[in-house]
Design a protein around this motif. Sequence first.
Motif, short mmCIF file in Angstrom:
data_model
loop_
_atom_site.label_atom_id
_atom_site.label_comp_id
_atom_site.label_asym_id
_atom_site.label_seq_id
_atom_site.Cartn_x
_atom_site.Cartn_y
_atom_site.Cartn_z
N ASP A 141 -10.41 -1.66 3.78
CA ASP A 141 -11.86 -1.50 3.63
C ASP A 141 -12.41 -0.26 4.33
OD1 ASP A 141 -12.34 -3.71 2.04
OD2 ASP A 141 -12.48 -5.07 3.76
N ARG A 142 -11.57 0.53 4.98
CA ARG A 142 -12.12 1.67 5.71
C ARG A 142 -12.79 2.67 4.76
NH1 ARG A 142 -6.71 4.15 8.25
NH2 ARG A 142 -6.07 1.98 7.97
N PHE A 143 -13.72 3.42 5.29
CA PHE A 143 -14.47 4.38 4.51
C PHE A 143 -14.75 5.60 5.36
CE2 PHE A 143 -18.20 6.11 2.29
CZ PHE A 143 -17.77 6.04 0.98
N PRO A 144 -14.60 6.85 4.89
CA PRO A 144 -14.19 7.24 3.54
C PRO A 144 -12.91 6.53 3.09
CG PRO A 144 -14.90 9.16 4.76
CD PRO A 144 -14.84 8.03 5.75
N ILE A 145 -12.78 6.43 1.79
CA ILE A 145 -11.82 5.51 1.20
C ILE A 145 -10.38 5.89 1.53
CG2 ILE A 145 -11.53 6.68 -1.04
CD1 ILE A 145 -12.00 3.74 -2.22
N TYR A 146 -9.57 4.87 1.75
CA TYR A 146 -8.16 5.01 2.08
C TYR A 146 -7.38 5.33 0.80
CZ TYR A 146 -4.03 3.84 4.95
OH TYR A 146 -2.87 3.87 5.67
N PRO A 147 -6.39 6.22 0.84
CA PRO A 147 -5.70 6.64 -0.38
C PRO A 147 -5.13 5.50 -1.22
CG PRO A 147 -5.12 8.09 1.43
CD PRO A 147 -5.95 6.98 2.02
N GLN A 148 -4.43 4.55 -0.57
CA GLN A 148 -3.85 3.45 -1.35
C GLN A 148 -4.93 2.61 -2.02
OE1 GLN A 148 -2.60 4.54 1.51
NE2 GLN A 148 -0.47 3.87 1.85
N ARG A 149 -6.07 2.44 -1.36
CA ARG A 149 -7.16 1.66 -1.94
C ARG A 149 -7.72 2.39 -3.16
NH1 ARG A 149 -10.96 -2.28 -0.20
NH2 ARG A 149 -12.25 -2.78 -2.00
N GLY A 165 -4.28 18.56 -6.21
CA GLY A 165 -4.63 18.37 -4.81
C GLY A 165 -3.69 17.34 -4.23
N VAL A 166 -3.86 17.03 -2.96
CA VAL A 166 -2.93 16.10 -2.33
C VAL A 166 -3.01 14.71 -2.94
CG1 VAL A 166 -4.46 15.35 -0.47
CG2 VAL A 166 -1.99 15.40 -0.09
N TYR A 167 -4.16 14.35 -3.50
CA TYR A 167 -4.30 13.04 -4.14
C TYR A 167 -3.35 12.90 -5.33
CZ TYR A 167 -7.14 16.02 -7.07
OH TYR A 167 -7.57 17.06 -7.84
N LYS A 168 -2.91 14.02 -5.92
CA LYS A 168 -1.94 13.94 -7.02
C LYS A 168 -0.65 13.27 -6.56
CE LYS A 168 0.48 17.49 -8.50
NZ LYS A 168 0.86 18.79 -9.10
N ILE A 169 -0.27 13.50 -5.30
CA ILE A 169 0.91 12.85 -4.74
C ILE A 169 0.66 11.35 -4.62
CG2 ILE A 169 2.46 12.71 -2.75
CD1 ILE A 169 1.85 15.65 -2.19
N TRP A 170 -0.55 10.97 -4.17
CA TRP A 170 -0.86 9.54 -4.06
C TRP A 170 -0.70 8.87 -5.41
CZ3 TRP A 170 -6.38 10.41 -1.69
CH2 TRP A 170 -6.26 11.03 -0.44
N PHE A 171 -1.26 9.49 -6.47
CA PHE A 171 -1.22 8.86 -7.78
C PHE A 171 0.20 8.87 -8.36
CE2 PHE A 171 -5.78 9.09 -7.52
CZ PHE A 171 -6.20 8.02 -8.30
N ALA A 172 0.94 9.95 -8.14
CA ALA A 172 2.32 9.99 -8.64
C ALA A 172 3.15 8.87 -8.01
CB ALA A 172 2.94 11.35 -8.35
N ARG A 173 2.97 8.64 -6.72
CA ARG A 173 3.74 7.62 -6.00
C ARG A 173 3.25 6.21 -6.29
NH1 ARG A 173 3.69 6.61 -1.11
NH2 ARG A 173 5.87 6.11 -0.79
#
Length: 546
Positions: free
Chosen positions: A352-360, A380-388
């Motif tokens: 629930d942390r905010f700004p939002i946590y990558p996995q959330r 951007g770095v979020y592309k790695i989050w979504f790829a994984r």
Amino acid sequence: MKASDLFIKALENEGVTFVFGIPGEENLDFLDSLSRSNIKLILTRHEQAAGFMAATYGRLTGKAGVCLSTLGPGATNLVTAAAYAQLGGMPMMMITGQKPVKRSKQGQFQIVDIVAMMEPLTKYTRQLVSGSNIPSRVREAFRLAQEEKPGAVHLEFPEDIAEEETKEPVIEASLVRRPIAESKSILAAVDRLQKAKHPLLIVGGGANRKLTCNMLRNFVDKFGIPFVTTQMGKGVVDERGPLFLGNAALSGGDFVHRAIDAADLIVNIGHDVVEKPPFFMRPGGVEVIHMNFSTASVDPVYFPQVEVVGDIANSVWQISELLEKQDSWDFSRFMEVRKHGELQLAEGADDDRFPIYPQRLVADVRKAVEDEGIIALDNGVYKIWFARNYKAHSPNSVMLDNALASMGAGLPSAMAAKLVHPQRSVTAVCGDGGFMMNSQELETAVRLNMHIVVVILRDNAYGMIKWKQANMGLRDFGLDYGNPDFVKYAQSYGAEGHRVNSAAELLPLLQKCHAEHAVHVIEVPVDYSENDQILNHDIKHRSAAI
């Protein structure tokens, strides 16, 4: 007929449905001819966006997307999109205008040698010097653009050539079948698979073709061999299945690399050297079978022992017909790695942390997007989050670029995906930096009455570079900027603007936006300070302990 009419007939003959771009005065005959065609002009606000849209159309359909610009500055604006299509294996044709070539009206005003400029970025680039050359030049350009490995082609159409009279007919496409792999290479691959104890499949971008996807799914189901994907290989086989071990989103040290280390044979399907290698070969190490449309490009970390060269779908089918499932195959190590990887991916999905946590963020986007829905990622770095973390259920449902890795493509790619698949939900996920590089295309999306959702991750900086700057122990310098109020910015274009103020708001808002027809823009504050823990120390430490 006028040469410009013949050009349009040649495009119709190739099955073209859209032309993306911005005409100039040098294109006016072409534009007039286009107005009498069933081909739809998608007028964009920048040529780069038109190129990204054409490339994405090609990626999704296998048919060359077409984009248009004038001469000089319009043509130079296509350079990034040309490289995007060429490196990413996306069939695309660029048509650029030019001043008259038989006489000069304005000296060198706006004159750049566009054909020479496009030479290192395309498979084919030519200036049309006669109306009678149009049918053969167009046919050859489309043939090369769509032939494996697909890529970018370019034709320059001077205005005095466009107004010529010509009687030439169009040239129909020939019946062609891709070459298939030679039987001895198939037998060599089968022999190594049957002798291996821990075989592993790695699925790359070259396998992301319709027929290949079907054959690979059947192969995985029949033999039960686990698989890993590269970023551009996501979705070739449904990633919800029990044999999916993960995506090679990080350069090294992730859970998938533990599985790769445990393999004694890797079948590398659709490998493309433009993507970061998911593994490194060493003399005397793991054996590798290279399976692709073309031979392997050998370098110090890639020198496969067997090459199965030919149509990938046919190669998979041939091997499937001869291979027998082996009792000696042992996948227990792979399954142990998968178990730990899945547990790590699930952590933080309800944080629930905010700004939002990558996995959330990733978990909520996945929940909101239907099985066949498409997400288009900027860079951007979020592309790695979504790829994984984001499980792709079907081919080309995760539109990301891990070849040129250009910023600015997320929104245009999403728009092209919606034109190709109007019945499927489409979501663009962009950093604030990448979004602002082509944000003007919101007007295009609104004008076209699209239903897309644009998620903007706001951190007021070039966050990925800032993160790497910090990891290198360098001063925090030169990467921060301001942003508009994205809600008001969206509304100024006639789109719907939304802002997330807590983690709990994101999922219901995404669901609401997917249900209501409009161009929706959602501003989501993010904090990249967790990257080091999530993507470096935590993952590498825990995966190494397995």
